[in-house]
Design a protein around this motif. Structure first.
Motif, PDB file in Angstrom:
ATOM      1  N   UNK A   1       1.828  -2.261 -13.168  1.00 37.79           N
ATOM      2  CA  UNK A   1       2.285  -3.457 -12.464  1.00 37.79           C
ATOM      3  C   UNK A   1       1.760  -3.523 -11.030  1.00 37.79           C
ATOM      4  N   UNK A   2       1.915  -2.463 -10.273  1.00 35.62           N
ATOM      5  CA  UNK A   2       1.501  -2.475  -8.865  1.00 35.62           C
ATOM      6  C   UNK A   2       0.016  -2.757  -8.649  1.00 35.62           C
ATOM      7  N   UNK A   3      -0.910  -2.205  -9.442  1.00 32.06           N
ATOM      8  CA  UNK A   3      -2.324  -2.484  -9.181  1.00 32.06           C
ATOM      9  C   UNK A   3      -2.713  -3.955  -9.362  1.00 32.06           C
ATOM     10  N   UNK A   4      -2.028  -4.685 -10.237  1.00 28.91           N
ATOM     11  CA  UNK A   4      -2.398  -6.084 -10.468  1.00 28.91           C
ATOM     12  C   UNK A   4      -1.510  -7.058  -9.700  1.00 28.91           C
ATOM     13  N   UNK A   5      -0.605  -6.572  -8.902  1.00 26.04           N
ATOM     14  CA  UNK A   5       0.315  -7.440  -8.159  1.00 26.04           C
ATOM     15  C   UNK A   5      -0.398  -8.396  -7.200  1.00 26.04           C
ATOM     16  N   UNK A   6      -1.428  -7.973  -6.446  1.00 26.12           N
ATOM     17  CA  UNK A   6      -2.111  -8.943  -5.579  1.00 26.12           C
ATOM     18  C   UNK A   6      -2.791 -10.064  -6.355  1.00 26.12           C
ATOM     19  N   UNK A   7      -3.371  -9.752  -7.501  1.00 26.44           N
ATOM     20  CA  UNK A   7      -4.013 -10.804  -8.309  1.00 26.44           C
ATOM     21  C   UNK A   7      -2.971 -11.764  -8.870  1.00 26.44           C
ATOM     22  N   UNK A   8      -1.840 -11.229  -9.261  1.00 24.74           N
ATOM     23  CA  UNK A   8      -0.759 -12.086  -9.751  1.00 24.74           C
ATOM     24  C   UNK A   8      -0.288 -13.020  -8.651  1.00 24.74           C
TER      25      UNK A   8
ATOM     26  N   UNK B   1       0.829  -1.213   0.000  1.00 25.09           N
ATOM     27  CA  UNK B   1       0.000   0.000   0.000  1.00 25.09           C
ATOM     28  C   UNK B   1       0.861   1.259   0.000  1.00 25.09           C
ATOM     29  N   UNK B   2       1.980   1.224   0.691  1.00 20.43           N
ATOM     30  CA  UNK B   2       2.876   2.387   0.695  1.00 20.43           C
ATOM     31  C   UNK B   2       3.443   2.638  -0.701  1.00 20.43           C
ATOM     32  N   UNK B   3       3.762   1.583  -1.418  1.00 19.65           N
ATOM     33  CA  UNK B   3       4.256   1.756  -2.792  1.00 19.65           C
ATOM     34  C   UNK B   3       3.140   2.164  -3.736  1.00 19.65           C
ATOM     35  N   UNK B   4       1.951   1.574  -3.555  1.00 26.60           N
ATOM     36  CA  UNK B   4       0.844   1.867  -4.457  1.00 26.60           C
ATOM     37  C   UNK B   4       0.386   3.316  -4.340  1.00 26.60           C
ATOM     38  N   UNK B   5       0.272   3.822  -3.116  1.00 23.56           N
ATOM     39  CA  UNK B   5      -0.189   5.188  -2.909  1.00 23.56           C
ATOM     40  C   UNK B   5       0.956   6.191  -2.791  1.00 23.56           C
ATOM     41  N   UNK B   6       2.172   5.742  -3.060  1.00 26.27           N
ATOM     42  CA  UNK B   6       3.373   6.577  -3.081  1.00 26.27           C
ATOM     43  C   UNK B   6       3.609   7.280  -1.745  1.00 26.27           C
ATOM     44  N   UNK B   7       3.382   6.563  -0.651  1.00 26.66           N
ATOM     45  CA  UNK B   7       3.702   7.097   0.673  1.00 26.66           C
ATOM     46  C   UNK B   7       5.196   7.029   0.915  1.00 26.66           C
ATOM     47  N   UNK B   8       5.878   6.088   0.245  1.00 28.59           N
ATOM     48  CA  UNK B   8       7.329   5.980   0.320  1.00 28.59           C
ATOM     49  C   UNK B   8       7.879   6.615  -0.955  1.00 28.59           C
TER      50      UNK B   8
ATOM     51  N   UNK C   1       9.907   6.446  -3.424  1.00 26.23           N
ATOM     52  CA  UNK C   1      10.859   5.651  -4.202  1.00 26.23           C
ATOM     53  C   UNK C   1      10.608   5.967  -5.672  1.00 26.23           C
ATOM     54  N   UNK C   2      11.643   6.351  -6.383  1.00 24.95           N
ATOM     55  CA  UNK C   2      11.426   6.682  -7.802  1.00 24.95           C
ATOM     56  C   UNK C   2      11.204   5.412  -8.632  1.00 24.95           C
ATOM     57  N   UNK C   3       9.940   5.101  -8.867  1.00 24.43           N
ATOM     58  CA  UNK C   3       9.593   3.953  -9.699  1.00 24.43           C
ATOM     59  C   UNK C   3       9.224   4.442 -11.089  1.00 24.43           C
ATOM     60  N   UNK C   4       9.521   3.654 -12.106  1.00 20.12           N
ATOM     61  CA  UNK C   4       9.078   4.045 -13.451  1.00 20.12           C
ATOM     62  C   UNK C   4       7.548   4.144 -13.497  1.00 20.12           C
TER      63      UNK C   4
END
Length: 93
Positions: free
Chosen positions: A38-45, A19-26, A28-31
């Motif tokens: 990628x992040x929104x479908x990670x739990x389904x994967x 959740x911290x990565x998804x909502x950008x609370x941390x 981190x410079x992600x592409x």
């Protein structure tokens, strides 16, 4: 710690990081493609991967299932004892 406590702690920490990565609370410079696609479908994967692993594991263990002749004979004697017990009580089998 019990196994349930360890599992709960693992999933809690993982969910918090996700959740911290998804909502950008941390910060981190992600592409942008990782952030949007990628992040929104990670739990389904992860769920589909776990299901595939579980089915493969069950299939492998069913395929390599070993017969136990001792358990077969023990079960047969227990069935015979139960039948004799029921017959002694007047129940027809």
């Amino acid at each position: 710690m019990t196994r349930a406590t360890e599992a709960a702690a693992f999933f809690g920490i993982t969910a918090t990081i996700y959740l911290a990565l998804l909502f950008q609370w941390i910060p981190i410079p992600l592409p942008e493609t990782v952030q949007e696609f990628t992040l929104p479908v990670l739990p389904w994967w992860a769920l589909v991967s776990f299901g595939a692993y579980s089915l493969g594991n069950i299939g492998y263990h069913v395929m390599t299932f070993r017969d136990c002749p001792e358990a077969y004979h023990e079960l047969q004697t227990q069935i015979a004892q139960a039948q004799n017990d029921l017959r002694s009580k007047g129940i027809s089998i």
